[in-house]
Design an enzyme around this catalytic site. Structure first.
Site, short mmCIF file in Angstrom:
data_model
loop_
_atom_site.label_atom_id
_atom_site.label_comp_id
_atom_site.label_asym_id
_atom_site.label_seq_id
_atom_site.Cartn_x
_atom_site.Cartn_y
_atom_site.Cartn_z
N LYS A 96 5.39 74.38 -27.67
CA LYS A 96 5.81 73.25 -28.52
C LYS A 96 6.97 73.59 -29.46
CE LYS A 96 2.74 70.09 -27.27
NZ LYS A 96 3.14 68.81 -26.64
N GLU A 118 2.75 63.10 -34.44
CA GLU A 118 1.34 63.09 -34.06
C GLU A 118 1.00 64.43 -33.44
OE1 GLU A 118 3.18 63.42 -30.43
OE2 GLU A 118 3.75 62.01 -32.02
N SER A 383 1.13 77.63 -20.86
CA SER A 383 1.84 76.92 -21.92
C SER A 383 1.38 77.26 -23.33
CB SER A 383 1.71 75.40 -21.71
OG SER A 383 0.35 75.02 -21.62
#
Length: 407
Positions: A96, A118, A383
């Site tokens: 991210k 969010e 990830s």
């Protein structure tokens, strides 16, 4: 389709990938997103912006992340070899931060003082709070109460980094409702804020922007795998919720003779409300300002969804994924909660790597695919790391003693 020129063709000037994407917003928000589009189209070709982002990635994020050969896990399964792109080693523990630092840099360029977002699993929230601290910005993160309870360590991290965490208590109290709440806040504050979407979803330019920022994953992995083995992998695999890590992993391989697999969460079963496999079971629809494939209830509204992985329980998917599915370039498959938990424990026990439950879906499918292929190599995007999930998994599934290979 000629994928050699793909990135120049898609999205088009209106933000569409074929028939998916676009901008579907209240009129008062259209100028705000046009401002973001103009700013991004300017800086994405700026040598200064690109140079600064590369410096941040190298000196702050710790990029490039390595590709790792899972020799023991592969040997337990058979002769097909599994490799991981280690995004779990990226600063903050997941992919991210790749787009959050880019979005934070964009916010600074635009003169905004606050970033709003969010989060589901909390990884996007932590990454954005990190970016806000780095760039000296205010940060407001909206998170469903169910996910707040499930991902408590990430909530603590966000607060320690200085973010304001806004609990969302309506509906299913998870990711979809968090997006609704963040949009409402942005509607009230768009003049001095920027909404930093956490995946390749939302109105244009966010599906493009997040994909572009995440493409460092696939670009690095492709080069690293070639250096390690001298050839390309036979298959590339990543989990798909909204689809940011997978979009970044897949795009650099589109023009290669490589099979690509996007793994959706099948949750507890195939009935509506038991899963979040949007492409596998969904239909065309509009949600949160973009048109894609989504799960709908009998009234045509967004359906309730479930996944053990908080970052995957979203009733739609990025429009580019819908387009890749329509074109037949990417194969969208599924993994259940139980399969993901099994992969979570097996990677932990045989490689010393505790993966995020989101990533565990991709690892689970790669293990299944390795048995079918019998030979060759599969490159999986790990990830994120599973620190955020260990308490939940231990409480509900124990410590993995039943998840070992039977010799």
């Amino acid at each position: 389709m000629d994928y050699r020129t793909y990135l120049r063709q898609y999205p088009d000037s209106n933000g569409y990938y074929g028939e998916f994407g676009g901008v579907h917003l209240p009129p008062e928000l259209v100028p705000a997103f046009e401002e973001i589009t103009e700013a991004y189209n300017t800086i994405c070709h700026s040598a200064q912006f690109i140079s600064e982002l590369r410096r941040i990635r190298k000196q702050f994020q710790g990029r490039p992340t390595p590709v790792y050969h899972c020799e023991r896990l592969s040997g337990k399964i058979g002769t097909c070899q599994i490799y991981l792109k280690r995004e779990d080693l990226n600063h903050t523990g997941a992919h991210k931060l790749n787009h959050c630092m880019g979005e934070g840099l964009l916010a600074r360029y635009m003169g905004k003082k606050r970033i709003i977002a969010e989060t589901g699993a909390g990884q996007h929230g932590v990454a954005l709070a990190t970016a806000a601290a780095f760039f000296g910005l205010e940060c407001e993160v909206h998170m469903g109460e169910v996910d707040i309870a499930k991902q408590a360590p990430n909530v603590t991290r966000m607060k320690m980094l200085g973010a304001k965490v806004v609990p969302v208590s309506h509906g299913l109290k998870s990711l979809k409702e968090a997006v609704d709440s963040a949009f409402e806040s942005y509607l009230k504050n768009y003049r001095d804020s920027i909404y930093c979407i956490g995946s390749v979803v939302g109105p244009h330019p966010f599906p493009q922007m997040v994909r572009d920022f995440q493409m460092c994953i696939g670009e690095e992995a492709r080069e690293q795998f070639l250096e390690m083995t001298g050839i390309l992998p036979d298959a590339v695999c990543a989990c798909v919720g909204g689809g940011s890590n997978s979009a970044g992993m897949f795009a650099p391989f589109l023009n290669d003779p490589v099979k690509i697999y996007g793994v959706e969460p099948l949750g507890k079963g195939t009935q509506l409300g038991q899963h979040a496999a949007s492409i596998t079971y969904g239909e065309k629809g509009v949600l949160h300002g973009f048109e894609s494939i989504m799960l709908k209830d009998k009234d045509g509204e967004p359906a309730p969804v479930h996944s053990i992985a908080s970052g995957l329980d979203y009733p739609s998917v990025g429009p580019e994924h819908a387009f890749w599915h329509q074109q037949g370039r990417v194969n969208y498959v599924t993994a259940t909660d139980d399969e993901a938990v099994d992969a979570f424990f097996k990677l932990s026990r045989y490689e010393g790597i505790i993966p995020a439950l989101e990533s565990s879906h991709a690892i689970a499918y790669a293990m299944k695919l390795a048995r079918e292929m019998k030979t060759g190599a599969i490159l999986v995007n790990c990830s994120g790391r599973g620190d955020k999930d260990v308490d939940y998994v231990a409480e509900h599934y124990g410590y993995g003693d039943d998840h070992t290979f039977k010799d």
